[in-house]
Design a protein around this motif. Structure first.
Motif, PDB file in Angstrom:
ATOM      1  N   ASN A   1       0.823  -1.211   0.000  1.00 26.52           N
ATOM      2  CA  ASN A   1       0.000   0.000   0.000  1.00 26.52           C
ATOM      3  C   ASN A   1       0.856   1.259   0.000  1.00 26.52           C
ATOM      4  N   LEU A   2       1.941   1.241   0.760  1.00 27.60           N
ATOM      5  CA  LEU A   2       2.840   2.397   0.807  1.00 27.60           C
ATOM      6  C   LEU A   2       3.393   2.689  -0.583  1.00 27.60           C
ATOM      7  N   GLU A   3       3.770   1.629  -1.270  1.00 23.24           N
ATOM      8  CA  GLU A   3       4.281   1.784  -2.635  1.00 23.24           C
ATOM      9  C   GLU A   3       3.198   2.345  -3.561  1.00 23.24           C
ATOM     10  N   SER A   4       1.981   1.820  -3.416  1.00 22.97           N
ATOM     11  CA  SER A   4       0.865   2.288  -4.244  1.00 22.97           C
ATOM     12  C   SER A   4       0.576   3.765  -4.006  1.00 22.97           C
ATOM     13  N   ILE A   5       0.592   4.175  -2.738  1.00 27.77           N
ATOM     14  CA  ILE A   5       0.341   5.583  -2.404  1.00 27.77           C
ATOM     15  C   ILE A   5       1.406   6.463  -3.044  1.00 27.77           C
ATOM     16  N   ASN A   6       2.657   6.070  -2.864  1.00 20.37           N
ATOM     17  CA  ASN A   6       3.763   6.860  -3.416  1.00 20.37           C
ATOM     18  C   ASN A   6       3.732   6.895  -4.940  1.00 20.37           C
ATOM     19  N   PHE A  60       1.455   1.237   9.431  1.00 26.55           N
ATOM     20  CA  PHE A  60       0.286   2.077   9.162  1.00 26.55           C
ATOM     21  C   PHE A  60       0.690   3.545   9.117  1.00 26.55           C
ATOM     22  N   GLU A  61       1.481   3.971  10.096  1.00 28.89           N
ATOM     23  CA  GLU A  61       1.873   5.378  10.200  1.00 28.89           C
ATOM     24  C   GLU A  61       2.646   5.833   8.957  1.00 28.89           C
ATOM     25  N   GLU A  62       3.445   4.930   8.388  1.00 23.60           N
ATOM     26  CA  GLU A  62       4.156   5.257   7.141  1.00 23.60           C
ATOM     27  C   GLU A  62       3.160   5.551   6.018  1.00 23.60           C
ATOM     28  N   CYS A  63       2.090   4.768   5.960  1.00 24.34           N
ATOM     29  CA  CYS A  63       1.048   4.997   4.952  1.00 24.34           C
ATOM     30  C   CYS A  63       0.317   6.309   5.210  1.00 24.34           C
ATOM     31  N   PHE A  64      -0.026   6.566   6.496  1.00 21.48           N
ATOM     32  CA  PHE A  64      -0.702   7.817   6.844  1.00 21.48           C
ATOM     33  C   PHE A  64       0.148   9.010   6.412  1.00 21.48           C
ATOM     34  N   SER A  65       1.431   8.953   6.736  1.00 18.29           N
ATOM     35  CA  SER A  65       2.353  10.046   6.442  1.00 18.29           C
ATOM     36  C   SER A  65       2.486  10.261   4.930  1.00 18.29           C
ATOM     37  N   ALA A  66       2.574   9.162   4.192  1.00 24.94           N
ATOM     38  CA  ALA A  66       2.697   9.259   2.727  1.00 24.94           C
ATOM     39  C   ALA A  66       1.455   9.903   2.116  1.00 24.94           C
ATOM     40  N   LEU A  67       0.290   9.587   2.677  1.00 27.01           N
ATOM     41  CA  LEU A  67      -0.957  10.190   2.192  1.00 27.01           C
ATOM     42  C   LEU A  67      -0.987  11.686   2.480  1.00 27.01           C
ATOM     43  N   LYS A  68      -0.566  12.083   3.667  1.00 33.92           N
ATOM     44  CA  LYS A  68      -0.541  13.506   4.003  1.00 33.92           C
ATOM     45  C   LYS A  68       0.424  14.258   3.089  1.00 33.92           C
ATOM     46  N   THR A  69       1.549  13.631   2.763  1.00 30.96           N
ATOM     47  CA  THR A  69       2.505  14.236   1.832  1.00 30.96           C
ATOM     48  C   THR A  69       1.857  14.483   0.477  1.00 30.96           C
ATOM     49  N   LYS A  70       0.923  13.598   0.113  1.00 32.54           N
ATOM     50  CA  LYS A  70       0.192  13.725  -1.153  1.00 32.54           C
ATOM     51  C   LYS A  70      -0.980  14.711  -1.049  1.00 32.54           C
ATOM     52  N   GLY A  71      -1.195  15.263   0.147  1.00 31.13           N
ATOM     53  CA  GLY A  71      -2.309  16.187   0.324  1.00 31.13           C
ATOM     54  C   GLY A  71      -3.647  15.507   0.531  1.00 31.13           C
ATOM     55  N   LYS A  72      -3.594  14.236   0.930  1.00 32.95           N
ATOM     56  CA  LYS A  72      -4.824  13.466   1.127  1.00 32.95           C
ATOM     57  C   LYS A  72      -5.219  13.434   2.610  1.00 32.95           C
ATOM     58  N   ASN A  73      -6.506  13.222   2.862  1.00 33.59           N
ATOM     59  CA  ASN A  73      -6.999  13.063   4.227  1.00 33.59           C
ATOM     60  C   ASN A  73      -6.945  11.605   4.656  1.00 33.59           C
ATOM     61  N   VAL A  74      -6.834  11.382   5.953  1.00 32.92           N
ATOM     62  CA  VAL A  74      -6.731  10.032   6.513  1.00 32.92           C
ATOM     63  C   VAL A  74      -7.795   9.842   7.584  1.00 32.92           C
ATOM     64  N   ILE A  75      -8.575   8.770   7.438  1.00 30.21           N
ATOM     65  CA  ILE A  75      -9.562   8.383   8.447  1.00 30.21           C
ATOM     66  C   ILE A  75      -9.203   6.980   8.938  1.00 30.21           C
ATOM     67  N   VAL A  76      -9.254   6.781  10.246  1.00 34.71           N
ATOM     68  CA  VAL A  76      -9.092   5.437  10.814  1.00 34.71           C
ATOM     69  C   VAL A  76     -10.393   5.078  11.516  1.00 34.71           C
ATOM     70  N   THR A  77     -10.976   3.941  11.137  1.00 33.04           N
ATOM     71  CA  THR A  77     -12.189   3.442  11.782  1.00 33.04           C
ATOM     72  C   THR A  77     -11.899   2.085  12.402  1.00 33.04           C
ATOM     73  N   THR A  78     -12.520   1.828  13.549  1.00 32.83           N
ATOM     74  CA  THR A  78     -12.287   0.561  14.249  1.00 32.83           C
ATOM     75  C   THR A  78     -13.598  -0.034  14.736  1.00 32.83           C
ATOM     76  N   SER A  79     -13.571  -1.331  14.987  1.00 31.46           N
ATOM     77  CA  SER A  79     -14.697  -2.023  15.588  1.00 31.46           C
ATOM     78  C   SER A  79     -14.865  -1.538  17.025  1.00 31.46           C
ATOM     79  N   HIS A  80     -15.937  -0.790  17.248  1.00 30.46           N
ATOM     80  CA  HIS A  80     -16.175  -0.194  18.567  1.00 30.46           C
ATOM     81  C   HIS A  80     -14.975   0.660  18.994  1.00 30.46           C
TER      82      HIS A  80
END
Length: 215
Positions: A73-78, A104-124
């Motif tokens: 996923n990190l590669e795909s984002i980049n 996960f944090e590496e993916c979050f950071s890469a998305l922010k570098t791209k100017g994208k928003n990040v949402i994390v959802t969890t079970s309860h």
């Protein structure tokens, strides 16, 4: 002002009962890898209300997170594979190993570098099938790369009232974050109850809601 009015749009049957005033839509396929999620979501992309988010992961075995998937996923984002979307949602419920937060944090950071928003959802209150759910959530609560946290106030998605059960993480831990909390609820009419519960029990003002029900 309500804030976020979102909806999980299931890619196998795009929803018809969009909440009034919708301003955020999520293409939900249940796949954790970007390649599969993009492929499954392309049929609804053009009909999605903006802002448009791609969801990764899910609550059943096919949504399991692994180090290999996160690396891919990190590669795909980049590579710009998610550039058509405004952001990415990480549905974090099941993993095959401990210690994945940094991936996960590496993916979050890469998305922010791209100017994208990040949402994390969890079970309860936290991932229900994670060896280190509390450590994962503690990472999320202090992350500077997450825009929204969305606890799911349901288990099956057909409940008629919000379920505030503690998951594997105590609700009190959610009081430690400065990140916007926008619960996922079954239907829009459960928002008022969620808003008052978070305010009276946790002193948290939620930033809107994301609806699960599609029909």
């Amino acid at each position: 002002k309500m804030g976020i009015i979102g909806m999980w749009l299931q890619t196998w049957g795009p929803g018809t009962n969009l909440p009034e005033g919708i301003n955020l839509s999520i293409a939900f396929s249940g796949w954790p890898d970007i390649t599969s999620a993009l492929s499954n979501s392309q049929n609804i992309f053009n009909t999605m209300p903006s802002e448009k988010y791609l969801s990764l992961g899910g609550g059943v075995a096919t949504g399991t997170w692994t180090e290999e998937i996160l690396s891919a996923n990190l590669e795909s984002i980049n590579n710009g594979d998610v550039d058509a979307y405004d952001g990415v949602v990480f549905d974090v419920e099941i993993s095959d190993a401990a210690g994945l937060y940094s991936n996960f944090e590496e993916c979050f950071s890469a998305l922010k570098t791209k100017g994208k928003n990040v949402i994390v959802t969890t079970s309860h209150t936290g991932p229900y099938q994670f060896p280190d759910a509390l450590e994962f959530m503690e990472g999320c609560f202090t992350s500077e790369n997450i825009d929204i946290l969305s606890p799911q106030l349901y288990t099956n998605g057909n409940e008629t009232s919000n379920d505030y059960s503690n998951g594997v993480v105590p609700w009190s831990a959610w009081q430690t974050t400065k990140i916007n909390i926008v619960p996922s609820i079954v239907t829009a009419n459960l928002y008022e109850d969620a808003s008052s519960w978070f305010e009276s029990n946790l002193s948290i003002n939620i930033g809107g809601f994301i609806q699960w029900e599609n029909i």
